[in-house]
Design a protein around this motif. Structure first.
Motif, PDB file in Angstrom:
ATOM      1  N   UNK A 173       0.853  -1.201   0.000  1.00  0.00           N
ATOM      2  CA  UNK A 173       0.000   0.000   0.000  1.00  0.00           C
ATOM      3  C   UNK A 173       0.884   1.244   0.000  1.00  0.00           C
ATOM      4  N   UNK A 174       1.990   1.188   0.750  1.00  0.00           N
ATOM      5  CA  UNK A 174       2.921   2.310   0.804  1.00  0.00           C
ATOM      6  C   UNK A 174       3.563   2.584  -0.546  1.00  0.00           C
ATOM      7  N   UNK A 175       3.903   1.509  -1.265  1.00  0.00           N
ATOM      8  CA  UNK A 175       4.560   1.677  -2.571  1.00  0.00           C
ATOM      9  C   UNK A 175       3.619   2.362  -3.559  1.00  0.00           C
ATOM     10  N   UNK A 176       2.318   2.100  -3.432  1.00  0.00           N
ATOM     11  CA  UNK A 176       1.358   2.738  -4.341  1.00  0.00           C
ATOM     12  C   UNK A 176       1.161   4.213  -3.970  1.00  0.00           C
ATOM     13  N   UNK A 177       1.519   4.563  -2.744  1.00  0.00           N
ATOM     14  CA  UNK A 177       1.379   5.960  -2.312  1.00  0.00           C
ATOM     15  C   UNK A 177       2.680   6.739  -2.517  1.00  0.00           C
ATOM     16  N   UNK A 178       3.824   6.110  -2.245  1.00  0.00           N
ATOM     17  CA  UNK A 178       5.104   6.822  -2.233  1.00  0.00           C
ATOM     18  C   UNK A 178       6.075   6.311  -3.301  1.00  0.00           C
ATOM     19  N   UNK A 179       5.680   5.313  -4.051  1.00  0.00           N
ATOM     20  CA  UNK A 179       6.522   4.789  -5.125  1.00  0.00           C
ATOM     21  C   UNK A 179       7.519   3.748  -4.657  1.00  0.00           C
ATOM     22  N   UNK A 180       8.395   4.158  -3.735  1.00  0.00           N
ATOM     23  CA  UNK A 180       9.380   3.222  -3.191  1.00  0.00           C
ATOM     24  C   UNK A 180       9.432   3.397  -1.683  1.00  0.00           C
ATOM     25  N   UNK A 181       9.220   2.324  -0.965  1.00  0.00           N
ATOM     26  CA  UNK A 181       9.204   2.398   0.494  1.00  0.00           C
ATOM     27  C   UNK A 181       9.985   1.219   1.068  1.00  0.00           C
ATOM     28  N   UNK A 182      10.259   1.309   2.368  1.00  0.00           N
ATOM     29  CA  UNK A 182      10.719   0.109   3.077  1.00  0.00           C
ATOM     30  C   UNK A 182      10.212   0.159   4.495  1.00  0.00           C
ATOM     31  N   UNK A 183       9.886  -1.013   5.011  1.00  0.00           N
ATOM     32  CA  UNK A 183       9.578  -1.106   6.430  1.00  0.00           C
ATOM     33  C   UNK A 183      10.730  -1.850   7.086  1.00  0.00           C
ATOM     34  N   UNK A 184      10.901  -1.604   8.370  1.00  0.00           N
ATOM     35  CA  UNK A 184      12.040  -2.183   9.075  1.00  0.00           C
ATOM     36  C   UNK A 184      11.625  -2.367  10.520  1.00  0.00           C
ATOM     37  N   UNK A 185      11.255  -3.555  10.859  1.00  0.00           N
ATOM     38  CA  UNK A 185      10.787  -3.731  12.223  1.00  0.00           C
ATOM     39  C   UNK A 185      10.819  -5.179  12.645  1.00  0.00           C
ATOM     40  N   UNK A 186      10.356  -5.411  13.877  1.00  0.00           N
ATOM     41  CA  UNK A 186      10.309  -6.783  14.365  1.00  0.00           C
ATOM     42  C   UNK A 186       9.138  -7.532  13.739  1.00  0.00           C
ATOM     43  N   UNK A 187       9.335  -8.771  13.413  1.00  0.00           N
ATOM     44  CA  UNK A 187       8.267  -9.629  12.900  1.00  0.00           C
ATOM     45  C   UNK A 187       8.285 -10.924  13.706  1.00  0.00           C
ATOM     46  N   UNK A 188       7.203 -11.663  13.647  1.00  0.00           N
ATOM     47  CA  UNK A 188       7.002 -12.778  14.568  1.00  0.00           C
ATOM     48  C   UNK A 188       6.576 -14.027  13.817  1.00  0.00           C
ATOM     49  N   UNK A 189       7.169 -15.134  14.162  1.00  0.00           N
ATOM     50  CA  UNK A 189       6.777 -16.404  13.555  1.00  0.00           C
ATOM     51  C   UNK A 189       6.708 -17.456  14.656  1.00  0.00           C
TER      52      UNK A 189
END
Ligand code: 4AD
Ligand code: MG
Length: 432
Positions: A192-208
């Motif tokens: 969704x961010x890429x469609x708004x800002x073109x190029x984005x990145x997220x950087x955070x904790x993820x859980x499995x």
């Protein structure tokens, strides 16, 4: 007296300075005592003699306990034998706080014991070095993506749906009203961010909720996930290899001291940093494995043994692309030339370290995407917002996720990812 950090001692040779830190170790020749101080930036040997300290304080210095918090004042002397190249001729010291029997002596301890005492284990030079490399890896990724025009885009940790399949989801009771989940990946939101800002990145904790106790799996880990509108698999692979080469160069340049503490042979890392990285289609990877004598059937996902074998076969990270779509999540775009394949890529680090990156081109058409959602057994209702991205100006787009602990384990040469994060969370451990 000027307070300086141990890492900066080189700029103060001949001056009298004050260090603030903790007693790491102590030994004595009888005539002089050697107090090694650590302050988080490095280790410094402080030389105590009775002529400088007076008999009483000199004697007391020989009884200071490991991890006593100290202020140490003295003249900085260059000494090639000293760790770090400089030592302090102690003229004064002050105890800030004592330390009871410190449970981690410089002798060897078992890893179970060390993990139990992770909050103290972090103070060891080896753990300090790993965490410095980790910080450098994170900074290198951020700088690389920032310079390329990718905008940091923070995605939620609490989510209403899964992203990477339902078998590794941590479920949360959300106010007794509904279920929520800890995110497995920020990807869907980054789209969704890429469609708004073109190029984005997220950087955070993820859980499995990984029920596997392997040396590559944590239940909480950090992932950097760039996502770009108008990228195809091709551009995605180029971005991934350039990011990895760039972070290797940066760590080799800025963390030479840390890699020395870790006794990491840097020659393989130097060789790994050469672009372009080799590429193998999944088909070719299966052929390669068969030729190497590993029983691999076309259609099976690559397991740990296959990954290890492939990752040992090359000096650089290898990009494996176009896996059978059946072993990949619902959001992957199919290869128009061979619809049984997904336009995806995994990057395997060399020296047997295995997968560090997973990503690819996303399904940008509404119909196949909604069909695959249902076919994967997912309820399409909470994914309506995601399907909206295909209803309003959908474009080709791609991205990937890189697991920070896997990269740090590779760069530092660690056997297990548990040392690559300050407080590892695994199936069998959530403490301290
Ligand atoms: O291959 P994965 O599952 O891909 C995704 O989550 C995509 N949604 C990313 C994207 O395209 N934006 O995970 C990506 C990476 C892996 O290559 C690995 O480095 C790391 O995350 N990883 C783990 N690291 C530690 N412990 C685990 N249990 C991990 N699972 C994945
Ligand atoms: Mg993967």
């Amino acid at each position: 007296m000027a307070w300086v950090r141990i890492a900066e001692l080189g700029r103060h040779a001949g001056e009298e300075v004050t260090l603030k830190g903790w007693l790491y170790s102590r030994r004595s020749s009888g005539k002089v005592h050697f107090l090694t101080l650590r302050d988080g930036s490095g280790l410094c040997q402080c030389v105590a003699s009775p002529s400088d300290l007076g008999a009483e304080r000199f004697a007391a210095a020989d009884h200071l306990r490991q991890e006593t918090a100290l202020e140490a004042t003295g003249v900085v002397r260059a000494d090639t034998r000293a760790p770090g190249g400089f030592e302090l001729a102690l003229s004064d010291y002050r105890v800030i706080a004592g330390a009871a029997d410190y449970p981690l002596t410089p002798k060897e301890h078992g890893v179970g014991y060390l993990l139990e005492l992770r909050h103290l284990w972090l103070r060891s030079p080896r753990q300090r070095a790993i965490l410095k490399v980790r910080a450098e890896v994170v900074a290198a990724c951020r700088d690389f993506l920032d310079r390329r025009g990718f905008v940091l885009f923070d995605t939620p940790v609490l989510t209403p749906t899964s992203c990477e399949g339902t078998t590794t989801l941590f479920e949360i009771d959300y106010f007794g009203e509904r279920k929520a989940y800890l995110t497995q990946s920020g990807q869907l939101y980054a789209e969704a961010g890429a469609m708004a800002l073109g190029r984005v990145y997220c950087f955070g904790p993820v859980f499995r909720a990984e029920k596997s106790k392997t040396r590559r799996h944590l239940t909480e880990f950090w992932m950097v996930e760039p996502e770009a509108a108008f990228f195809t698999l091709q551009e995605d692979m180029e971005l991934a290899e350039e990011m990895v080469a760039s972070l290797l160069h940066r760590v080799l340049e800025r963390c030479a001291g840390e890699l020395r503490v870790l006794e990491r042979d840097t020659a393989p890392l130097e060789r790994a940093a050469t672009l372009p990285f080799p590429r193998l289609s999944y088909d070719e990877a299966v052929e390669h494995l068969k030729a190497a004598g590993l029983p691999s059937n076309w259609g099976d996902d690559l397991g740990a043994d296959e990954e290890t074998a492939l990752s040992r076969a090359f000096e650089q990270p290898v990009l494996i692309h176009r896996y059978p779509a059946a072993c990949k999540p619902f959001y992957m775009k199919r290869d128009p030339a061979r619809p049984e394949l997904a336009l995806c890529v995994d990057m395997l680090a060399p020296e047997g370290f295995g997968e560090i990156i997973g990503g690819g081109q996303r399904e940008d058409e509404l119909e196949p995407l909604s069909q695959r959602l249902v076919a994967s057994g997912l309820d399409p209702q909470p994914f309506q917002w995601y399907l909206d991205l295909r209803r309003f100006g959908s474009v080709p787009h791609a991205g990937f996720g890189m697991g920070i602990e896997r990269v740090v384990a590779w760069v530092c040469g660690l056997h297990h990812v548990r040392e690559a994060i300050p407080f590892p969370r695994m199936m069998e451990r959530i403490e301290p």
